[in-house]
Enzyme design. Structure first.
Site, PDB file in Angstrom:
ATOM      1  N   GLU A 453       9.451 -13.960   3.967  1.00  0.00           N
ATOM      2  CA  GLU A 453       8.613 -12.850   4.436  1.00  0.00           C
ATOM      3  C   GLU A 453       7.963 -13.138   5.783  1.00  0.00           C
ATOM      4  O   GLU A 453       7.797 -12.240   6.609  1.00  0.00           O
ATOM      5  CB  GLU A 453       7.527 -12.522   3.410  1.00  0.00           C
ATOM      6  N   HIS A 520       2.721  -8.727  -9.183  1.00  0.00           N
ATOM      7  CA  HIS A 520       3.561  -7.571  -8.834  1.00  0.00           C
ATOM      8  C   HIS A 520       2.770  -6.276  -8.967  1.00  0.00           C
ATOM      9  O   HIS A 520       3.350  -5.212  -9.132  1.00  0.00           O
ATOM     10  CB  HIS A 520       4.779  -7.484  -9.762  1.00  0.00           C
TER      11      HIS A 520
END
Ligand SMILES: Cc1ncc(C[n+]2csc(CCOP(=O)(O)OP(=O)(O)O)c2C)c(N)n1
Length: 717
Positions: A453, A520
């Site tokens: 990322e 999440h």
């Protein structure tokens, strides 16, 4: 060969005539920035004639051209005397902060910068590379202005030391976070290639920086995407006080190249002619093969880490031994042996005189003004995009489909756009938002990324700096914490510190309620938006999702697009091209009422609607419900007007309560409207906990329709 991109496919992109047209649009859209040599027609001292030459050709080196070697010497000597003088000025208190010198590094950076093609190549210099900056462009006076942090400083005195660059000419300014700039170079170089330039990128870092995760991510990414980047480790054997032996195991750093499937070599930065020849060959190879390369340059750090470092950690005699290997006198002696004594003597004198004249001029520049600091946080609005009006969809769409439609529109109409993220290509993304795009637009526009990322965001920043407009999907918003430095320190500060725009959309599937657990499900808006320089939209309906994507896309700044996962498939609505799509930067009045103002956003808008409905029927009180939609810059006018009318304020969000987004909203509005409030503001938020997994626990953790009703009812008394 590239393992990810089919080169033919990659280059089709550049052969698209429409794209060429848009490249000129791109440069027009770029934020105008004062070129580094803006003051060139002012009374700057004329540099010695030899400094008119900023380039070096491989052929000159092959012929051992005396003029080429003298040119290298001249730039090395200028860099050395400038670094020494800067240290002196720091000690006199005329330069603030600190200074990190490049004494001992010139044998690498001078040949490298001379060999680079400054018209097309990309670089990010380190804190040891003043010589590289001098060669890339700008007058010495301007570089000194940076050190003096005066009114003519190229960073408007907002950055110190050597944190300047020239992004318009692809010299990307460094931030302190070592390792972060490598992926920016990779992205900007890719952008250059996509625009049809045969560019090479130069990504420089130290032996200490080589330990950061960003270095690994960037090398892997460059190899995977076949990016022509020369990665150069300036190995001076020290990272601040830490010797190389405590930085990495006893390995040759260049050998790490093999693990990335790329070539690695070492050069001795104290042997200037040999280093220059090896670099020339390496750069040419990278330029023609488009494969990255890793070069370990053995260089020296002949002083402490920075001005204040007294080097007490060195063993007796260690510094003397380093200084004895100084490449500059060694190189000078070679030139003297070749009969250049007189030339060198007069050159040294000329360079010193030139330096003193420049110091005098830079010292006379006034101190900087704080004017414009706040206005410069964000890049100015771009020219409006002439979107093609498209008919309303035949079938209603959910938010995921609306986002997909917007992405399709962007990819169709805007050739400078590209979409990247994990599993977004053939798989269509974890939430299928990018479904079908890869098939229709190909790998150069819809790009699967590795699990990296930070580097992928840095790569997107590099693309954005050069006129492309990347849209990056994070698989879950939670994983954006891996890219915090790139988002908050790098992209978000870019315009303020350099005047360069970073048009970047970061898509963040966020929020809970789906039994996805701690990592999440999070809402990260207050986490990111406590940092300056980031815009953010958070749509709650399919039409707003469509509009928000277009609005975020055309903005010249990094924009976080929060996409609540629970909304992706919650209900379908007609979605149509909306010429007023930019209204999404303003709040939306969801329902009118006069008892209290309820401000919320995201999935909570829908829960709030149900709660207001219930409360109105049970208590006969009406609520002014506002969907904030834009979280940054905070649009408060509509809300102010509403609270001034209702005299009561309720803020509802899914993020945690402490330091949550509501804290900012409530304090801002209370500061202004305290005397018109008839009740203490009410904040409804999630608990201050990691997001728990089991549905029963998550139900308690986050606001629900019933808990919202209960809290408002209790507050109403
Ligand atoms: C990620 C990060 N951690 C810590 C620092 C603080 N710091 C600044 S320079 C430096 C040493 C860097 O050593 P190296 O990469 O070898 O470069 P050199 O200074 O030797 O040229 C450190 C630890 C930083 N700038 N970035």
């Amino acid at each position: 060969m590239c393992k990810c991109l089919n080169p033919a496919e990659h280059w089709n992109f550049n052969e698209n005539p429409e794209f060429r047209r848009s490249s000129s649009q791109i440069s027009r859209l770029r934020t105008p920035r004062r070129p580094l040599n803006f003051f060139a027609d002012m009374a700057f001292p004329k540099p010695p004639a030899i400094l008119d030459q900023h380039d070096l050709r491989a052929a000159e080196l092959a012929q051992n051209s005396a003029t080429a070697l003298l040119r290298i010497y001249a730039w090395m000597q200028l860099s050395r005397v400038a670094d020494n003088r800067i240290l002196e000025l720091f000690r006199q208190g005329l330069i603030k902060g600190t200074v990190t010198g490049g004494q001992g590094n010139e044998g690498l950076i001078i040949p490298l910068a001379l060999l680079a093609d400054k018209a097309i190549d990309v670089v990010s210099f380190t804190h040891r590379d003043l010589g590289g900056h001098l060669i890339w462009g700008g007058h010495l006076c301007e570089h000194l202005n940076q050190y003096f942090a005066n009114a003519h400083s190229p960073t408007k005195a907002r950055e110190g030391n050597i944190h300047h660059g020239d992004p318009k000419n692809r010299s990307l300014p460094m931030i302190s976070h070592l390792g972060s700039m490598l992926s920016n170079v990779a992205g900007c170089t890719d952008s250059q290639r996509r625009l049809g330039h045969h560019a090479v990128g130069f990504a420089l870092f130290g032996d200490g920086g080589s330990s950061t995760g960003d270095i690994h991510e960037s090398l892997n990414l460059a190899s995977l995407l076949n990016l022509p980047v020369v990665f150069v480790i300036e190995n001076n054997r020290f990272a601040y006080s830490t010797p190389a032996s405590e930085q990495f195991s006893n390995v040759e750093l260049w050998q790490r190249a093999a693990a990335y499937g790329i070539e690695g070599i070492a050069v001795d930065g104290t042997d200037i002619p040999a280093t220059a020849k090896t670099l020339a060959t390496a750069i040419e190879k990278v330029r023609t093969t488009s494969r990255p390369m890793l070069i370990e340059a053995h260089v020296l750090r002949m002083r402490g880490h920075a001005a204040y470092d007294t080097c007490d950690y060195l063993k007796p005699g260690e510094l003397d031994a380093i200084v004895a290997r100084d490449p500059l006198p060694k190189f000078r002696a070679q030139l003297v042996a070749a009969g250049q004594t007189k030339v060198l003597d007069s050159l040294d004198a000329e360079l010193s005189e030139f330096l003193e004249a420049c110091v005098k001029i830079a010292l006379a520049v006034p101190r900087p003004s704080p004017d414009g600091m706040e206005q410069d946080l964000f890049a100015p609005a771009s020219a409006p995009i002439d979107w093609k009006p498209t008919p309303a969809t035949a079938e209603p769409l959910n938010s995921a489909q609306a986002l997909n439609l917007a992405l399709r529109k962007i990819l169709t109409e805007r050739p400078e756009s590209l979409v990247l993220g994990q599993d977004i290509a053939t798989y269509g993304g974890a939430f299928k938002v990018t479904e079908g795009l890869y098939k229709d637009f190909g790998r150069s526009r819809v790009l699967n990324t590795p699990l990296a990322e930070s580097a992928c965001t840095g790569y997107a920043i590099g693309l954005a700096l050069n006129g492309h407009r990347p849209i990056e999907e994070f698989q879950f918003a939670d994983f954006s914490t891996e890219a915090v430095t790139q988002i908050t320190q790098n992209a978000a500060t870019y315009h303020f510190r350099s005047g360069a725009a970073v048009p970047l959309v970061l898509r963040l599937p966020c929020g809970g309620g789906l039994t996805f657990g701690s990592f999440h499900s999070q809402e990260l808006e207050s986490f990111f938006l406590s940092m300056p320089g980031i815009k953010a939209l958070y749509p709650s309906t399919p039409q707003d999702a469509f509009n928000a994507m277009l609005a975020a896309y055309e903005d010249n700044n990094p924009v976080l697009l929060f996409e609540h996962k629970g909304l992706y498939r919650r209900g379908k609505r007609p979605v149509a091209w909306d010429p007023n799509y930019r209204d999404v930067w303003q709040p939306r009045h969801v329902r009118a009422g006069d008892f209290a103002t309820v401000i919320t956003y995201g999935e909570m808008v829908h829960l709030a609607e149900e709660a207001c409905e219930y409360l109105t029927s049970e208590y006969e009180k009406t609520f002014d419900l506002i969907d904030l939609r834009c979280l940054s810059p905070l649009p408060l006018d509509v809300i102010r007007a509403s609270v001034a009318r209702t005299h009561r304020l309720i803020v509802l969000h899914e993020g945690r309560r402490t330091h949550g987004f509501g804290a900012e909203l409530v304090s801002r509005l209370t500061e202004e409207l305290f005397f018109s409030l008839e009740a203490p503001p009410l904040r409804i938020a999630s608990l201050d906990l990691p997001v728990p997994f089991a549905p029963e626990l998550e139900h308690v953790y986050r606001p629900t329709r019933d808990s919202i009703i209960e809290q408002i009812a209790a507050w109403m008394g």
